[in-house]
Write a protein that holds these residues in place. Structure first.
Motif, PDB file in Angstrom:
ATOM      1  N   LEU A  99      -4.507 -33.493 -35.019  1.00 47.10           N
ATOM      2  CA  LEU A  99      -5.405 -34.437 -34.368  1.00 47.10           C
ATOM      3  C   LEU A  99      -5.439 -35.764 -35.112  1.00 47.10           C
ATOM      4  O   LEU A  99      -5.493 -36.840 -34.495  1.00 47.10           O
ATOM      5  CB  LEU A  99      -6.804 -33.834 -34.299  1.00 47.10           C
ATOM      6  CG  LEU A  99      -7.846 -34.497 -33.408  1.00 47.10           C
ATOM      7  CD1 LEU A  99      -7.359 -34.570 -31.976  1.00 47.10           C
ATOM      8  CD2 LEU A  99      -9.165 -33.751 -33.486  1.00 47.10           C
TER       9      LEU A  99
ATOM     10  N   LEU B  97     -15.619 -29.182 -32.522  1.00 46.49           N
ATOM     11  CA  LEU B  97     -14.429 -28.357 -32.370  1.00 46.49           C
ATOM     12  C   LEU B  97     -14.591 -27.156 -33.297  1.00 46.49           C
ATOM     13  O   LEU B  97     -14.693 -27.321 -34.512  1.00 46.49           O
ATOM     14  CB  LEU B  97     -13.166 -29.134 -32.765  1.00 46.49           C
ATOM     15  CG  LEU B  97     -13.062 -30.575 -32.254  1.00 46.49           C
ATOM     16  CD1 LEU B  97     -11.844 -31.258 -32.844  1.00 46.49           C
ATOM     17  CD2 LEU B  97     -13.004 -30.592 -30.731  1.00 46.49           C
TER      18      LEU B  97
ATOM     19  N   CYS C 131     -15.918 -27.703 -27.839  1.00 50.72           N
ATOM     20  CA  CYS C 131     -14.521 -27.343 -27.595  1.00 50.72           C
ATOM     21  C   CYS C 131     -14.161 -26.145 -28.472  1.00 50.72           C
ATOM     22  O   CYS C 131     -13.795 -26.307 -29.632  1.00 50.72           O
ATOM     23  CB  CYS C 131     -13.612 -28.528 -27.906  1.00 50.72           C
ATOM     24  SG  CYS C 131     -11.879 -28.285 -27.423  1.00 50.72           S
TER      25      CYS C 131
ATOM     26  N   ALA D   2     -10.039 -24.853 -25.780  1.00 51.43           N
ATOM     27  CA  ALA D   2      -8.819 -25.391 -26.392  1.00 51.43           C
ATOM     28  C   ALA D   2      -7.699 -24.356 -26.406  1.00 51.43           C
ATOM     29  O   ALA D   2      -7.231 -23.933 -27.455  1.00 51.43           O
ATOM     30  CB  ALA D   2      -9.123 -25.880 -27.797  1.00 51.43           C
TER      31      ALA D   2
ATOM     32  N   SER E  46      -4.756 -26.602 -27.820  1.00 46.43           N
ATOM     33  CA  SER E  46      -5.751 -27.178 -28.725  1.00 46.43           C
ATOM     34  C   SER E  46      -5.783 -28.697 -28.680  1.00 46.43           C
ATOM     35  O   SER E  46      -6.812 -29.308 -28.449  1.00 46.43           O
ATOM     36  CB  SER E  46      -5.493 -26.700 -30.151  1.00 46.43           C
ATOM     37  OG  SER E  46      -5.574 -25.313 -30.235  1.00 46.43           O
TER      38      SER E  46
ATOM     39  N   CYS F  47      -8.595 -31.185 -26.780  1.00 50.40           N
ATOM     40  CA  CYS F  47      -9.402 -32.100 -27.596  1.00 50.40           C
ATOM     41  C   CYS F  47      -9.296 -33.531 -27.100  1.00 50.40           C
ATOM     42  O   CYS F  47     -10.300 -34.247 -27.001  1.00 50.40           O
ATOM     43  CB  CYS F  47      -8.979 -32.022 -29.061  1.00 50.40           C
ATOM     44  SG  CYS F  47      -9.309 -30.450 -29.854  1.00 50.40           S
TER      45      CYS F  47
END
Length: 227
Positions: free
Chosen positions: A16, A117, A157, A195, A198, A202
């Protein structure tokens, strides 16, 4: 953006971090907004990622909040007795969420959004017993109550580790955790994405939140929350 700082989330934090800046830039071009994003871990930081500080670290340093006022604790500070407690475990993701909602240095007039998350139960205890499930519902209810009081949306998430235990236990665990994440999101007027992919989930959630922040959207009025 708040991420569970357990080891299972490190790969997502790494990935991310490489794309989130570009994704936010693109979303802002589609949904112009005076956006401020802070990246935090629940109990600890992920070095070499955008999640360079824990929620507690940010609140006590940047926001100058007395640590005694916070419900969460740094990783490794919990006693053996606390590790065995259910909803009261001070390292739980639920406590970190409530600390951020309550004590973050929100700008005046800003739309208050927390994007969480996570890969585990909000109360910090991975239990499939009726008592454990009840504690998980209690943790979600407390987050909802705090978020409504503070006028914040808590977007959820879940990214669940499906490798633990047998198939029946994994499915029960997944259903229970997703249900509590979804309840927090729905009852705070927020977004909920699972997710399975994933990174994609996101980034989809992030753009959805940015888009929603540019328009007036109402947080559900406070009402008794089922326990």
């Amino acid at each position: 953006m708040l991420i569970d700082s357990g080891d299972a989330m490190k790969d997502l934090a790494d990935t991310l971090s490489k794309v989130v800046g570009t994704a936010i830039g693109a979303a802002r071009r589609r949904h112009p907004a005076n956006l401020r994003v802070t990246y935090l871990g629940t109990e600890a930081a992920f070095p070499h990622t955008v999640f360079m500080i824990s929620a507690r670290g940010y609140l006590t340093v940047a926001c100058r909040i007395d640590g005694a006022l916070l419900m969460s604790r740094p990783r490794g500070s919990r006693s053996a007795e606390q590790e065995g407690q259910s909803a009261g475990a001070p390292g739980s993701a639920g406590h970190a969420i409530m600390d951020i909602v309550t004590h973050f240095d929100w700008r005046s007039g800003a739309t208050r959004n927390v994007l969480f998350l996570g890969d585990g139960p909000l109360d910090g205890v991975d239990s499939l017993t009726p008592a454990g499930q009840g504690e998980a519902r209690g943790a979600a209810s407390r987050i909802i109550e705090v978020a409504r009081r503070m006028g914040a949306r808590v977007h959820m998430c879940p990214r669940l580790d499906r490798s633990r235990g047998d198939a029946e236990l994994k499915e029960r665990r997944r259903v229970g955790i997703e249900a509590e994440y979804a309840r927090v999101a729905v009852q705070t007027g927020s977004r909920f994405f699972v997710a399975q992919d994933s990174l994609g989930a996101c980034l989809t959630m992030l753009e959805s939140v940015i888009g929603g922040s540019t328009a007036a959207s109402r947080i559900p009025a406070a009402e008794p929350v089922p326990r």
